[in-house]
Design a protein around this motif. Structure first.
Motif, PDB file in Angstrom:
ATOM      1  N   GLU A   8      -4.751   4.500  46.099  1.00  0.00           N
ATOM      2  CA  GLU A   8      -3.534   3.828  46.543  1.00  0.00           C
ATOM      3  C   GLU A   8      -2.472   3.781  45.448  1.00  0.00           C
ATOM      4  OE1 GLU A   8      -4.769   0.005  47.865  1.00  0.00           O
ATOM      5  OE2 GLU A   8      -6.190   0.822  49.310  1.00  0.00           O
ATOM      6  N   GLY A   9      -2.790   4.297  44.261  1.00  0.00           N
ATOM      7  CA  GLY A   9      -1.838   4.332  43.166  1.00  0.00           C
ATOM      8  C   GLY A   9      -1.847   3.098  42.284  1.00  0.00           C
ATOM      9  N   ARG A  10      -2.812   2.181  42.493  1.00  0.00           N
ATOM     10  CA  ARG A  10      -2.896   0.985  41.651  1.00  0.00           C
ATOM     11  C   ARG A  10      -3.481   1.348  40.288  1.00  0.00           C
ATOM     12  NH1 ARG A  10      -6.366  -3.020  45.203  1.00  0.00           N
ATOM     13  NH2 ARG A  10      -7.597  -1.135  45.211  1.00  0.00           N
ATOM     14  N   LYS A  11      -2.940   0.744  39.237  1.00  0.00           N
ATOM     15  CA  LYS A  11      -3.470   0.944  37.893  1.00  0.00           C
ATOM     16  C   LYS A  11      -4.672   0.026  37.686  1.00  0.00           C
ATOM     17  CE  LYS A  11       0.782   0.399  36.587  1.00  0.00           C
ATOM     18  NZ  LYS A  11       1.924  -0.018  35.825  1.00  0.00           N
ATOM     19  N   ILE A  12      -5.803   0.627  37.319  1.00  0.00           N
ATOM     20  CA  ILE A  12      -7.047  -0.118  37.141  1.00  0.00           C
ATOM     21  C   ILE A  12      -7.527   0.058  35.702  1.00  0.00           C
ATOM     22  CG2 ILE A  12      -9.448  -0.329  37.866  1.00  0.00           C
ATOM     23  CD1 ILE A  12      -8.572   0.681  40.603  1.00  0.00           C
ATOM     24  N   VAL A  13      -7.954  -1.054  35.104  1.00  0.00           N
ATOM     25  CA  VAL A  13      -8.524  -1.036  33.757  1.00  0.00           C
ATOM     26  C   VAL A  13      -9.925  -1.626  33.846  1.00  0.00           C
ATOM     27  CG1 VAL A  13      -8.348  -1.984  31.432  1.00  0.00           C
ATOM     28  CG2 VAL A  13      -6.292  -1.259  32.622  1.00  0.00           C
ATOM     29  N   GLY A  41      -5.074  -5.742  25.253  1.00  0.00           N
ATOM     30  CA  GLY A  41      -4.094  -6.657  25.834  1.00  0.00           C
ATOM     31  C   GLY A  41      -2.971  -5.925  26.535  1.00  0.00           C
ATOM     32  N   TRP A  42      -2.491  -4.866  25.916  1.00  0.00           N
ATOM     33  CA  TRP A  42      -1.416  -4.063  26.507  1.00  0.00           C
ATOM     34  C   TRP A  42      -1.870  -3.480  27.844  1.00  0.00           C
ATOM     35  CZ3 TRP A  42      -0.837   1.121  27.732  1.00  0.00           C
ATOM     36  CH2 TRP A  42       0.466   1.551  27.948  1.00  0.00           C
ATOM     37  N   ALA A  43      -3.101  -2.977  27.883  1.00  0.00           N
ATOM     38  CA  ALA A  43      -3.610  -2.339  29.103  1.00  0.00           C
ATOM     39  C   ALA A  43      -3.839  -3.341  30.225  1.00  0.00           C
ATOM     40  CB  ALA A  43      -4.895  -1.587  28.792  1.00  0.00           C
ATOM     41  N   VAL A  44      -4.472  -4.484  29.928  1.00  0.00           N
ATOM     42  CA  VAL A  44      -4.784  -5.425  31.006  1.00  0.00           C
ATOM     43  C   VAL A  44      -3.545  -6.128  31.547  1.00  0.00           C
ATOM     44  CG1 VAL A  44      -7.171  -5.784  30.275  1.00  0.00           C
ATOM     45  CG2 VAL A  44      -5.412  -7.349  29.481  1.00  0.00           C
ATOM     46  N   ARG A  45      -2.542  -6.339  30.718  1.00  0.00           N
ATOM     47  CA  ARG A  45      -1.315  -6.968  31.216  1.00  0.00           C
ATOM     48  C   ARG A  45      -0.537  -6.051  32.152  1.00  0.00           C
ATOM     49  NH1 ARG A  45      -1.496  -9.374  26.112  1.00  0.00           N
ATOM     50  NH2 ARG A  45      -0.279  -7.724  25.139  1.00  0.00           N
ATOM     51  N   ARG A  46      -0.652  -4.745  31.963  1.00  0.00           N
ATOM     52  CA  ARG A  46       0.081  -3.799  32.809  1.00  0.00           C
ATOM     53  C   ARG A  46      -0.722  -3.326  34.017  1.00  0.00           C
ATOM     54  NH1 ARG A  46       1.930  -4.202  28.145  1.00  0.00           N
ATOM     55  NH2 ARG A  46       4.049  -3.712  27.530  1.00  0.00           N
ATOM     56  N   ALA A  47      -1.995  -3.648  34.050  1.00  0.00           N
ATOM     57  CA  ALA A  47      -2.867  -3.200  35.145  1.00  0.00           C
ATOM     58  C   ALA A  47      -2.643  -4.038  36.396  1.00  0.00           C
ATOM     59  CB  ALA A  47      -4.326  -3.297  34.719  1.00  0.00           C
ATOM     60  N   ASP A  48      -2.869  -3.406  37.534  1.00  0.00           N
ATOM     61  CA  ASP A  48      -2.842  -4.112  38.808  1.00  0.00           C
ATOM     62  C   ASP A  48      -4.187  -4.789  39.071  1.00  0.00           C
ATOM     63  OD1 ASP A  48      -0.210  -3.265  39.453  1.00  0.00           O
ATOM     64  OD2 ASP A  48      -1.019  -1.315  40.055  1.00  0.00           O
ATOM     65  N   LEU A  49      -5.247  -4.244  38.493  1.00  0.00           N
ATOM     66  CA  LEU A  49      -6.601  -4.739  38.713  1.00  0.00           C
ATOM     67  C   LEU A  49      -7.418  -4.519  37.438  1.00  0.00           C
ATOM     68  CD1 LEU A  49      -8.432  -5.839  41.019  1.00  0.00           C
ATOM     69  CD2 LEU A  49      -9.054  -3.468  41.463  1.00  0.00           C
ATOM     70  N   VAL A  50      -8.193  -5.524  37.047  1.00  0.00           N
ATOM     71  CA  VAL A  50      -9.062  -5.432  35.870  1.00  0.00           C
ATOM     72  C   VAL A  50     -10.499  -5.595  36.339  1.00  0.00           C
ATOM     73  CG1 VAL A  50      -9.627  -6.398  33.621  1.00  0.00           C
ATOM     74  CG2 VAL A  50      -7.262  -6.424  34.405  1.00  0.00           C
ATOM     75  N   LEU A  51     -11.320  -4.582  36.118  1.00  0.00           N
ATOM     76  CA  LEU A  51     -12.735  -4.624  36.493  1.00  0.00           C
ATOM     77  C   LEU A  51     -13.569  -5.011  35.278  1.00  0.00           C
ATOM     78  CD1 LEU A  51     -13.085  -1.362  38.601  1.00  0.00           C
ATOM     79  CD2 LEU A  51     -12.828  -3.686  39.426  1.00  0.00           C
ATOM     80  N   VAL A  52     -14.481  -5.964  35.466  1.00  0.00           N
ATOM     81  CA  VAL A  52     -15.352  -6.427  34.392  1.00  0.00           C
ATOM     82  C   VAL A  52     -16.794  -6.452  34.897  1.00  0.00           C
ATOM     83  CG1 VAL A  52     -13.564  -7.771  33.245  1.00  0.00           C
ATOM     84  CG2 VAL A  52     -14.931  -8.843  35.002  1.00  0.00           C
ATOM     85  N   PRO A  53     -17.786  -6.362  33.997  1.00  0.00           N
ATOM     86  CA  PRO A  53     -19.182  -6.309  34.442  1.00  0.00           C
ATOM     87  C   PRO A  53     -19.790  -7.654  34.825  1.00  0.00           C
ATOM     88  CG  PRO A  53     -19.068  -6.074  32.085  1.00  0.00           C
ATOM     89  CD  PRO A  53     -17.656  -6.075  32.588  1.00  0.00           C
ATOM     90  N   ASN A  54     -19.255  -8.770  34.281  1.00  0.00           N
ATOM     91  CA  ASN A  54     -19.846 -10.070  34.575  1.00  0.00           C
ATOM     92  C   ASN A  54     -18.814 -11.186  34.416  1.00  0.00           C
ATOM     93  OD1 ASN A  54     -19.737 -10.682  31.740  1.00  0.00           O
ATOM     94  ND2 ASN A  54     -21.617  -9.508  31.501  1.00  0.00           N
ATOM     95  N   GLU A  55     -19.222 -12.405  34.758  1.00  0.00           N
ATOM     96  CA  GLU A  55     -18.318 -13.558  34.717  1.00  0.00           C
ATOM     97  C   GLU A  55     -17.903 -13.927  33.298  1.00  0.00           C
ATOM     98  OE1 GLU A  55     -16.763 -15.332  37.042  1.00  0.00           O
ATOM     99  OE2 GLU A  55     -17.576 -14.043  38.613  1.00  0.00           O
ATOM    100  N   THR A  56     -18.773 -13.699  32.325  1.00  0.00           N
ATOM    101  CA  THR A  56     -18.440 -14.022  30.935  1.00  0.00           C
ATOM    102  C   THR A  56     -17.258 -13.198  30.450  1.00  0.00           C
ATOM    103  OG1 THR A  56     -20.767 -14.519  30.520  1.00  0.00           O
ATOM    104  CG2 THR A  56     -19.363 -14.168  28.601  1.00  0.00           C
TER     105      THR A  56
END
Length: 77
Positions: A8-13, A41-56
């Motif tokens: 869909e063209g969303r930026k994902i980090v 920090g630069w990447a996550v602020r510009r991303a549309d979605l941030v994927l992480v492995p766990n809640e921590t």
């Protein structure tokens, strides 16, 4: 950290680990630590979605980079 776009063209980090920010026995030099922190920090602020492995890691992303919780998604949920 991986960066890409979905169909869909969303930026994902994808952020796997941020332990270097809270653990002082990480073994990185000051310059390496500063560079990793700045680039992540630069990447996550510009991303549309941030994927992480766990809640921590999700809590650390919100805490250290001040991004909305709505942008952070735990993989596998």
């Amino acid at each position: 950290m991986k960066k890409y776009k979905d169909s869909e063209g969303r930026k994902i980090v994808e952020v796997d680990d941020l332990s270097y920010l809270s653990d002082w026995n990480h073994g990185y030099s000051w310059f390496q630590l500063h560079k990793m922190h700045h680039l992540t920090g630069w990447a996550v602020r510009r991303a549309d979605l941030v994927l992480v492995p766990n809640e921590t890691v999700a809590k650390d992303v919100v805490k250290y980079y001040l991004i909305p919780k709505e942008k952070v998604v735990v993989k596998g949920k």
